[in-house]
Design an enzyme around this catalytic site. Structure first.
Site, PDB file in Angstrom:
ATOM      1  N   ARG A  12    -108.748  69.402  29.383  1.00 36.14           N
ATOM      2  CA  ARG A  12    -110.044  70.055  29.085  1.00 36.14           C
ATOM      3  C   ARG A  12    -109.922  70.913  27.824  1.00 36.14           C
ATOM      4  O   ARG A  12    -108.813  71.097  27.298  1.00 36.14           O
ATOM      5  CB  ARG A  12    -110.544  70.883  30.273  1.00 36.14           C
ATOM      6  CG  ARG A  12    -109.607  72.006  30.695  1.00 36.14           C
ATOM      7  CD  ARG A  12    -110.054  72.584  32.038  1.00 36.14           C
ATOM      8  NE  ARG A  12    -109.075  73.535  32.565  1.00 36.14           N
ATOM      9  CZ  ARG A  12    -109.195  74.854  32.476  1.00 36.14           C
ATOM     10  NH1 ARG A  12    -110.250  75.374  31.894  1.00 36.14           N
ATOM     11  NH2 ARG A  12    -108.265  75.645  32.994  1.00 36.14           N
ATOM     12  N   GLY A  13    -111.047  71.446  27.380  1.00 37.99           N
ATOM     13  CA  GLY A  13    -111.069  72.401  26.266  1.00 37.99           C
ATOM     14  C   GLY A  13    -110.502  71.838  24.974  1.00 37.99           C
ATOM     15  O   GLY A  13    -110.699  70.664  24.628  1.00 37.99           O
ATOM     16  N   ILE A  14    -109.767  72.685  24.264  1.00 40.36           N
ATOM     17  CA  ILE A  14    -109.229  72.327  22.947  1.00 40.36           C
ATOM     18  C   ILE A  14    -108.239  71.165  23.077  1.00 40.36           C
ATOM     19  O   ILE A  14    -108.238  70.243  22.253  1.00 40.36           O
ATOM     20  CB  ILE A  14    -108.550  73.561  22.304  1.00 40.36           C
ATOM     21  CG1 ILE A  14    -109.599  74.649  22.021  1.00 40.36           C
ATOM     22  CG2 ILE A  14    -107.806  73.175  21.032  1.00 40.36           C
ATOM     23  CD1 ILE A  14    -109.011  75.989  21.589  1.00 40.36           C
ATOM     24  N   ARG A  34    -102.577  69.766  35.359  1.00 38.45           N
ATOM     25  CA  ARG A  34    -101.898  70.418  36.495  1.00 38.45           C
ATOM     26  C   ARG A  34    -102.489  69.974  37.809  1.00 38.45           C
ATOM     27  O   ARG A  34    -101.821  69.815  38.800  1.00 38.45           O
ATOM     28  CB  ARG A  34    -102.023  71.939  36.375  1.00 38.45           C
ATOM     29  CG  ARG A  34    -100.930  72.566  35.564  1.00 38.45           C
ATOM     30  CD  ARG A  34    -101.021  74.068  35.633  1.00 38.45           C
ATOM     31  NE  ARG A  34    -102.345  74.576  35.300  1.00 38.45           N
ATOM     32  CZ  ARG A  34    -102.670  75.848  35.303  1.00 38.45           C
ATOM     33  NH1 ARG A  34    -101.768  76.752  35.627  1.00 38.45           N
ATOM     34  NH2 ARG A  34    -103.883  76.245  34.978  1.00 38.45           N
ATOM     35  N   ASP A  48     -96.616  71.154  35.041  1.00 38.50           N
ATOM     36  CA  ASP A  48     -96.809  72.585  34.864  1.00 38.50           C
ATOM     37  C   ASP A  48     -95.769  73.023  33.834  1.00 38.50           C
ATOM     38  O   ASP A  48     -94.565  72.859  34.069  1.00 38.50           O
ATOM     39  CB  ASP A  48     -96.595  73.304  36.200  1.00 38.50           C
ATOM     40  CG  ASP A  48     -96.928  74.780  36.120  1.00 38.50           C
ATOM     41  OD1 ASP A  48     -96.681  75.383  35.053  1.00 38.50           O
ATOM     42  OD2 ASP A  48     -97.431  75.326  37.115  1.00 38.50           O
ATOM     43  N   VAL A  49     -96.221  73.561  32.708  1.00 40.06           N
ATOM     44  CA  VAL A  49     -95.275  73.861  31.620  1.00 40.06           C
ATOM     45  C   VAL A  49     -94.357  75.045  31.931  1.00 40.06           C
ATOM     46  O   VAL A  49     -93.462  75.358  31.154  1.00 40.06           O
ATOM     47  CB  VAL A  49     -95.977  74.081  30.256  1.00 40.06           C
ATOM     48  CG1 VAL A  49     -96.696  72.823  29.799  1.00 40.06           C
ATOM     49  CG2 VAL A  49     -96.898  75.291  30.278  1.00 40.06           C
ATOM     50  N   GLY A  77    -102.299  76.950  27.706  1.00 40.89           N
ATOM     51  CA  GLY A  77    -102.232  78.411  27.587  1.00 40.89           C
ATOM     52  C   GLY A  77    -103.143  79.104  28.580  1.00 40.89           C
ATOM     53  O   GLY A  77    -104.108  78.514  29.077  1.00 40.89           O
ATOM     54  N   TYR A 140    -101.092  88.342  25.878  1.00 42.14           N
ATOM     55  CA  TYR A 140    -101.526  87.114  25.199  1.00 42.14           C
ATOM     56  C   TYR A 140    -101.153  87.159  23.709  1.00 42.14           C
ATOM     57  O   TYR A 140    -100.598  86.189  23.172  1.00 42.14           O
ATOM     58  CB  TYR A 140    -103.040  86.987  25.385  1.00 42.14           C
ATOM     59  CG  TYR A 140    -103.666  85.742  24.795  1.00 42.14           C
ATOM     60  CD1 TYR A 140    -103.503  84.502  25.400  1.00 42.14           C
ATOM     61  CD2 TYR A 140    -104.449  85.817  23.646  1.00 42.14           C
ATOM     62  CE1 TYR A 140    -104.100  83.365  24.873  1.00 42.14           C
ATOM     63  CE2 TYR A 140    -105.052  84.689  23.112  1.00 42.14           C
ATOM     64  CZ  TYR A 140    -104.874  83.460  23.737  1.00 42.14           C
ATOM     65  OH  TYR A 140    -105.471  82.332  23.205  1.00 42.14           O
ATOM     66  N   LYS A 144     -98.652  84.689  21.582  1.00 43.35           N
ATOM     67  CA  LYS A 144     -99.143  83.876  20.463  1.00 43.35           C
ATOM     68  C   LYS A 144     -98.424  84.235  19.159  1.00 43.35           C
ATOM     69  O   LYS A 144     -98.198  83.369  18.306  1.00 43.35           O
ATOM     70  CB  LYS A 144    -100.658  84.033  20.316  1.00 43.35           C
ATOM     71  CG  LYS A 144    -101.446  83.484  21.504  1.00 43.35           C
ATOM     72  CD  LYS A 144    -101.207  81.998  21.702  1.00 43.35           C
ATOM     73  CE  LYS A 144    -102.070  81.381  22.766  1.00 43.35           C
ATOM     74  NZ  LYS A 144    -101.809  79.946  22.956  1.00 43.35           N
TER      75      LYS A 144
HETATM   76  P1  NDP Z   1    -108.865  76.293  28.663  1.00 42.99           P
HETATM   77  O1  NDP Z   1    -108.717  77.460  29.576  1.00 42.99           O
HETATM   78  O2  NDP Z   1    -110.171  75.609  28.520  1.00 42.99           O
HETATM   79  O3  NDP Z   1    -107.739  75.188  28.999  1.00 42.99           O
HETATM   80  C1  NDP Z   1    -106.407  75.582  29.136  1.00 42.99           C
HETATM   81  C2  NDP Z   1    -105.571  74.352  29.330  1.00 42.99           C
HETATM   82  O4  NDP Z   1    -104.193  74.748  29.515  1.00 42.99           O
HETATM   83  C3  NDP Z   1    -105.979  73.584  30.587  1.00 42.99           C
HETATM   84  O5  NDP Z   1    -105.804  72.213  30.352  1.00 42.99           O
HETATM   85  C4  NDP Z   1    -104.966  74.074  31.604  1.00 42.99           C
HETATM   86  O6  NDP Z   1    -104.717  73.163  32.644  1.00 42.99           O
HETATM   87  C5  NDP Z   1    -103.738  74.192  30.726  1.00 42.99           C
HETATM   88  N1  NDP Z   1    -102.709  75.022  31.342  1.00 42.99           N
HETATM   89  C6  NDP Z   1    -102.741  76.345  31.596  1.00 42.99           C
HETATM   90  N2  NDP Z   1    -101.602  76.742  32.181  1.00 42.99           N
HETATM   91  C7  NDP Z   1    -100.819  75.640  32.302  1.00 42.99           C
HETATM   92  C8  NDP Z   1     -99.543  75.386  32.827  1.00 42.99           C
HETATM   93  N3  NDP Z   1     -98.793  76.355  33.374  1.00 42.99           N
HETATM   94  N4  NDP Z   1     -99.050  74.126  32.781  1.00 42.99           N
HETATM   95  C9  NDP Z   1     -99.783  73.124  32.255  1.00 42.99           C
HETATM   96  N5  NDP Z   1    -101.018  73.296  31.748  1.00 42.99           N
HETATM   97  C10 NDP Z   1    -101.526  74.536  31.779  1.00 42.99           C
HETATM   98  O7  NDP Z   1    -108.360  76.852  27.260  1.00 42.99           O
HETATM   99  P2  NDP Z   1    -108.720  76.448  25.775  1.00 42.99           P
HETATM  100  O8  NDP Z   1    -108.940  74.999  25.643  1.00 42.99           O
HETATM  101  O9  NDP Z   1    -109.718  77.399  25.284  1.00 42.99           O
HETATM  102  O10 NDP Z   1    -107.334  76.842  25.079  1.00 42.99           O
HETATM  103  C11 NDP Z   1    -106.333  75.904  24.724  1.00 42.99           C
HETATM  104  C12 NDP Z   1    -105.299  76.633  23.878  1.00 42.99           C
HETATM  105  O11 NDP Z   1    -105.941  77.202  22.742  1.00 42.99           O
HETATM  106  C13 NDP Z   1    -104.638  77.795  24.619  1.00 42.99           C
HETATM  107  O12 NDP Z   1    -103.273  77.858  24.256  1.00 42.99           O
HETATM  108  C14 NDP Z   1    -105.382  79.006  24.096  1.00 42.99           C
HETATM  109  O13 NDP Z   1    -104.606  80.162  24.151  1.00 42.99           O
HETATM  110  C15 NDP Z   1    -105.656  78.583  22.662  1.00 42.99           C
HETATM  111  N6  NDP Z   1    -106.760  79.281  22.036  1.00 42.99           N
HETATM  112  C16 NDP Z   1    -108.024  79.261  22.585  1.00 42.99           C
HETATM  113  C17 NDP Z   1    -109.042  79.936  21.955  1.00 42.99           C
HETATM  114  C18 NDP Z   1    -110.448  79.951  22.471  1.00 42.99           C
HETATM  115  O14 NDP Z   1    -111.257  80.708  21.912  1.00 42.99           O
HETATM  116  N7  NDP Z   1    -110.794  79.171  23.460  1.00 42.99           N
HETATM  117  C19 NDP Z   1    -108.807  80.691  20.711  1.00 42.99           C
HETATM  118  C20 NDP Z   1    -107.457  80.633  20.230  1.00 42.99           C
HETATM  119  C21 NDP Z   1    -106.489  79.950  20.877  1.00 42.99           C
HETATM  120  P3  NDP Z   1    -105.597  73.261  34.014  1.00 42.99           P
HETATM  121  O15 NDP Z   1    -106.885  72.540  33.741  1.00 42.99           O
HETATM  122  O16 NDP Z   1    -104.743  72.574  34.996  1.00 42.99           O
HETATM  123  O17 NDP Z   1    -105.785  74.714  34.304  1.00 42.99           O
END
Ligand code: NDP
Length: 234
Positions: A12-14, A34, A48-49, A77, A140, A144
């Site tokens: 999901r997300g980025i 996860r 799980d990282v 993250g 955080y 980073k």
């Molecule tokens: P989301 O919360 O939307 O997604 C986070 C992703 O990380 C999910 O796929 C989640 O998996 C996964 N994740 C979290 N913990 C673990 C773990 N222990 N093991 C495996 N997977 C894990 O975040 P974003 O898409 O917004 O963020 C992605 C990255 O970009 C992150 O590193 C974040 O810090 C960074 N970032 C985001 C910003 C923002 O404004 N959104 C700005 C700057 C940086 P699951 O679905 O299973 O929870």
């Protein structure tokens, strides 16, 4: 030519946007998830990282499916925001464990195949917050910022093996992570971004795609901001 790519947190997300962007460019892309199901059309591996065993098993599955991993994107993250005075040690160490040590685990396992191939790309997803600091996000921001020193050390270690290591530092991006902010907080954030808006995940993904491409062959140890100007000069 199609490369074998692994994106952590790519469900999901980025991370998902990065996976889709690289897949659209013709790469074989695997994502870690996860829980739940992997996104349609992408090869998913449970991981799980925070566990080296999980990371090792995920790489083994991806290697069996699509060959040695040539591009690793450490994107997974979490945040656990609160002020230092009331931040528990667990809040601090768990964010470091996922964001920074997680990137270490993934990079460490990923370089094995890259060193053999004498070719590879490691891209770490950091944040503008690691450069600027952020009240309520000491854990955080530390994680980073740590990614920058980690990436630059790897860039020096691995350059002679034709492996580049770079960091992308997004600003505010429209994902679940930022959806948690109140409307007032979102308004305040937009007011300090020179471009006056938050980013779409695909805007981060396009920078990652560039860093993973042959056009970026001479870029290593770089921190590329994709933040609408928010972190200018840092
Ligand atoms: P989301 O919360 O939307 O997604 C986070 C992703 O990380 C999910 O796929 C989640 O998996 C996964 N994740 C979290 N913990 C673990 C773990 N222990 N093991 C495996 N997977 C894990 O975040 P974003 O898409 O917004 O963020 C992605 C990255 O970009 C992150 O590193 C974040 O810090 C960074 N970032 C985001 C910003 C923002 O404004 N959104 C700005 C700057 C940086 P699951 O679905 O299973 O929870």
């Amino acid at each position: 030519m199609s490369r074998s790519v692994l994106v952590t947190g790519g469900n999901r997300g980025i991370g998902l946007a990065i996976a889709r962007e690289l897949a659209a460019g013709g790469d074989a892309v695997a994502v870690t998830h996860r829980s739940g199901e992997p996104p349609e059309g992408l090869f998913g591996v449970k991981c799980d990282v925070t566990s080296m065993e999980d990371v090792d098993a995920a790489f083994a599955k991806v290697e069996a499916e699509q060959g040695p991993v040539e591009v690793v994107v450490a994107n997974a993250g979490i945040t656990k925001d609160t002020l230092l005075a009331i931040m528990s040690e667990e809040s601090f160490t768990s964010v470091l464990d996922t964001n920074l040590t997680g990137a270490f685990r993934v990079a460490k396992r990923g370089v094995k195949g890259m060193m053999r191939k004498r070719k590879g790309r490691i891209i770490l997803v950091s944040s503008v917050v690691g450069l600027l600091g952020s009240a309520g996000q000491a854990n955080y921001a530390a994680s980073k910022a740590g990614m920058v020193g980690f990436a630059r050390s790897l860039a020096r270690e691995l350059g002679s093996r034709n492996i580049t290591v770079n960091v992308v530092a997004p600003g505010f991006v429209d994902t679940d992570m930022t959806a948690a902010l109140s409307e007032d907080q979102q308004k305040t954030i937009k007011s300090v971004i020179p471009l006056g808006r938050v980013a779409e995940p695909v805007e981060i993904a396009k920078t990652v795609r560039f860093l993973a491409s042959d056009d970026a062959a001479y870029i290593t140890g770089a921190v590329i901001p994709v933040d609408g100007g928010l972190g200018m000069g840092h």
